[in-house]
Design a protein around this motif. Structure first.
Motif, mmCIF file in Angstrom:
data_model
loop_
_atom_site.group_PDB
_atom_site.id
_atom_site.type_symbol
_atom_site.label_atom_id
_atom_site.label_comp_id
_atom_site.label_asym_id
_atom_site.label_seq_id
_atom_site.Cartn_x
_atom_site.Cartn_y
_atom_site.Cartn_z
ATOM 1 N N TYR A 1 -66.495 32.502 40.375
ATOM 2 C CA TYR A 1 -66.468 32.417 38.916
ATOM 3 C C TYR A 1 -65.360 31.482 38.416
ATOM 4 N N ASP A 2 -64.749 30.755 39.350
ATOM 5 C CA ASP A 2 -63.725 29.768 39.033
ATOM 6 C C ASP A 2 -62.572 30.370 38.233
ATOM 7 N N VAL A 3 -62.151 31.563 38.651
ATOM 8 C CA VAL A 3 -60.984 32.208 38.037
ATOM 9 C C VAL A 3 -59.811 31.973 38.972
ATOM 10 N N GLU A 4 -59.032 30.958 38.667
ATOM 11 C CA GLU A 4 -57.974 30.557 39.584
ATOM 12 C C GLU A 4 -56.687 31.315 39.321
ATOM 13 N N LYS A 5 -55.893 31.446 40.387
ATOM 14 C CA LYS A 5 -54.596 32.109 40.271
ATOM 15 C C LYS A 5 -53.509 31.113 39.904
ATOM 16 N N GLY A 6 -53.663 29.873 40.374
ATOM 17 C CA GLY A 6 -52.643 28.880 40.076
ATOM 18 C C GLY A 6 -53.092 27.492 40.496
ATOM 19 N N THR A 7 -52.443 26.490 39.944
ATOM 20 C CA THR A 7 -52.735 25.094 40.251
ATOM 21 C C THR A 7 -51.440 24.376 40.596
ATOM 22 N N HIS A 8 -51.487 23.577 41.649
ATOM 23 C CA HIS A 8 -50.334 22.764 42.025
ATOM 24 C C HIS A 8 -50.683 21.295 41.831
ATOM 25 N N LYS A 9 -49.885 20.604 41.044
ATOM 26 C CA LYS A 9 -49.990 19.160 40.908
ATOM 27 C C LYS A 9 -49.188 18.521 42.039
ATOM 28 N N LEU A 10 -49.802 17.635 42.795
ATOM 29 C CA LEU A 10 -49.146 17.025 43.936
ATOM 30 C C LEU A 10 -48.504 15.694 43.543
ATOM 31 N N PRO A 11 -47.356 15.373 44.127
ATOM 32 C CA PRO A 11 -46.687 14.101 43.813
ATOM 33 C C PRO A 11 -47.219 12.931 44.647
ATOM 34 N N PHE A 12 -48.443 13.075 45.150
ATOM 35 C CA PHE A 12 -49.088 12.034 45.940
ATOM 36 C C PHE A 12 -50.590 12.317 45.897
ATOM 37 N N PHE A 13 -51.393 11.433 46.468
ATOM 38 C CA PHE A 13 -52.836 11.624 46.521
ATOM 39 C C PHE A 13 -53.272 11.894 47.960
ATOM 40 N N CYS A 14 -54.125 12.892 48.130
ATOM 41 C CA CYS A 14 -54.732 13.169 49.430
ATOM 42 C C CYS A 14 -56.094 12.488 49.515
ATOM 43 N N GLU A 15 -56.534 12.299 50.756
ATOM 44 C CA GLU A 15 -57.804 11.616 50.984
ATOM 45 C C GLU A 15 -58.618 12.386 52.021
ATOM 46 N N GLY A 16 -59.941 12.458 51.819
ATOM 47 C CA GLY A 16 -60.818 13.142 52.756
ATOM 48 C C GLY A 16 -60.984 14.614 52.437
ATOM 49 N N THR A 17 -61.515 15.367 53.417
ATOM 50 C CA THR A 17 -61.751 16.806 53.243
ATOM 51 C C THR A 17 -61.165 17.593 54.408
ATOM 52 N N GLY A 18 -60.236 16.992 55.129
ATOM 53 C CA GLY A 18 -59.705 17.633 56.328
ATOM 54 C C GLY A 18 -58.377 18.331 56.143
ATOM 55 N N HIS A 19 -58.012 18.689 54.909
ATOM 56 C CA HIS A 19 -56.719 19.313 54.644
ATOM 57 C C HIS A 19 -56.723 20.773 55.109
ATOM 58 N N VAL A 20 -55.537 21.291 55.432
ATOM 59 C CA VAL A 20 -55.391 22.718 55.731
ATOM 60 C C VAL A 20 -54.156 23.251 55.013
ATOM 61 N N VAL A 21 -54.108 24.584 54.868
ATOM 62 C CA VAL A 21 -52.902 25.265 54.385
ATOM 63 C C VAL A 21 -52.461 26.220 55.480
ATOM 64 N N TYR A 22 -51.192 26.119 55.859
ATOM 65 C CA TYR A 22 -50.656 26.903 56.980
ATOM 66 C C TYR A 22 -49.202 27.243 56.687
ATOM 67 N N LYS A 23 -48.866 28.533 56.755
ATOM 68 C CA LYS A 23 -47.497 29.001 56.478
ATOM 69 C C LYS A 23 -47.012 28.540 55.102
ATOM 70 N N ASN A 24 -47.887 28.669 54.111
ATOM 71 C CA ASN A 24 -47.553 28.332 52.719
ATOM 72 C C ASN A 24 -47.310 26.847 52.493
ATOM 73 N N SER A 25 -47.809 25.997 53.381
ATOM 74 C CA SER A 25 -47.674 24.552 53.199
ATOM 75 C C SER A 25 -49.032 23.874 53.304
ATOM 76 N N LEU A 26 -49.216 22.853 52.474
ATOM 77 C CA LEU A 26 -50.407 22.019 52.527
ATOM 78 C C LEU A 26 -50.149 20.843 53.459
ATOM 79 N N TYR A 27 -51.122 20.587 54.335
ATOM 80 C CA TYR A 27 -51.071 19.408 55.205
ATOM 81 C C TYR A 27 -52.294 18.557 54.877
ATOM 82 N N CYS A 28 -52.059 17.280 54.554
ATOM 83 C CA CYS A 28 -53.188 16.433 54.192
ATOM 84 C C CYS A 28 -52.937 14.990 54.602
ATOM 85 N N HIS A 29 -54.010 14.196 54.556
ATOM 86 C CA HIS A 29 -53.955 12.766 54.833
ATOM 87 C C HIS A 29 -53.608 12.058 53.527
#
Length: 342
Positions: free
Chosen positions: A118-146
């Protein structure tokens, strides 16, 4: 062991409650001083550490060999054709979503699959860079992306809202040079399993064949590298379980299958028969265009982003002990020789 597990579970639950209460208390304060911030982060760090112990204990069950993949009959319409979906295994349970496959500078948090629906989000993070692709993961409270338009991988701390690390992958193909079959800038793909954080990509030196790298999740240091003998553009997607990479045959055939595996524990690879490990590649026989496929080592689930739908699959594995058994046999033979000499 059962008593120890029960005690650990109780400790984790207690710390989780304390952390949640602390966070709620903090949010109610318009002016939060540095000391309170520090206390909250210490609680959350302790909670993460407790869960690290939990997942490290699970590595006792490795090595595991994938046997089957079955549908959970769970699909969540998300409206966007491409994207990434992650359930953070440590500290556990947080759902994170990015939408699209280029110029991504936001990541959204949801408390449950139902709220995502239902697209009821808990929070949004604005990133200080741009990610590319769909291969990102979140691990130990950190985002890892290309990082977009580069050969760099990035770590972003979601708790502290802080860009922490950035490392270049030398000679990595980017921007649709060596993507999965689907394209969509899927050149660099992160994965998480019982052994930690990985990145899957291809280079000019590997002639476009898949390269598997074990990463230090704190520093992004490359710990070890393996080069496979399968072209990255010839597989639908890939994921890791207990240090073994599994690659699907197609991102759009219904069903598809695991056609290749590479075991980083011993350097062995296999080309699998079409019917050995079937992957449905869709829920309810709907059309398939699978842009993301990731494994969660705590839940033993595969999550897929399938042309506007998030889908859930369960995996079954079996244990094998090639190294332990061999070592035990050597020890027994040596002990016999010593008895004879005596």
């Amino acid at each position: 062991m059962l008593a120890l597990n029960a005690e650990m579970k109780e400790m984790v639950e207690m710390m989780s409650s304390v952390a949640t209460a602390a966070q709620k208390s903090v949010r109610s304060q318009l002016a939060m001083n540095d000391k309170v911030q520090e206390d909250v982060l210490l609680i959350l760090a302790s909670l993460a550490k407790a869960n690290v112990t939990k997942i490290e204990r699970k590595t006792d069950f490795c090595p595991q060999e994938l046997v089957s993949i079955r549908s959970d009959n769970i699909e969540i319409p998300v409206g966007i054709a491409q994207g990434s979906f992650a359930v953070d295994p440590i500290p556990g349970g947080q759902i994170w979503v990015t939408y699209g496959y280029s110029d991504i500078n936001e990541i959204f948090q949801y408390k449950s699959l139902e709220l995502l629906k239902y697209d009821v989000e808990k929070g949004t993070h604005k990133l200080p860079f741009f990610c590319e692709g769909t291969g990102h993961v979140v691990y130990k409270n950190s985002l890892y992306c290309h990082k977009g338009m580069s050969n760099k991988i990035v770590k972003y701390n979601l708790l502290q809202k802080k860009w922490e690390k950035e490392v270049a992958l030398d000679n990595a193909g980017v921007h649709n040079k060596y993507p999965y079959q689907s394209g969509k800038f899927s050149d660099i793909d992160f994965a998480v399993d019982e052994k930690g954080l990985w990145v899957i990509y291809a280079t000019t030196y590997s002639n476009g064949n898949i390269v598997i790298v074990k990463l230090n999740d704190d520093t992004l240091e490359i710990l070890e590298t393996w080069v496979t003998n399968i072209p990255k553009t010839k597989v639908g997607n890939a994921f890791m379980i207990c240090g073994v990479m599994y690659a699907t045959d197609s991102y759009e055939n219904i069903p598809t299958f695991i056609k290749y595996s590479f075991n980083t524990n011993n350097g062995g690879s296999k080309v699998l028969k079409d019917n050995k490990i079937i992957f449905p590649n869709t829920i309810d026989d709907k059309f398939a265009k699978n842009y993301m496929l990731d494994y969660n080592p705590i839940q033993k689930k595969l999550y897929a982003w399938n042309h506007g739908r998030v889908e859930v699959y369960s995996v079954s594995s079996k244990s094998y002990y090639p190294f332990q058994v061999g070592a035990n046999r050597v020890k027994r033979r040596n002990s016999r020789k010593k008895r004879k000499r005596n």
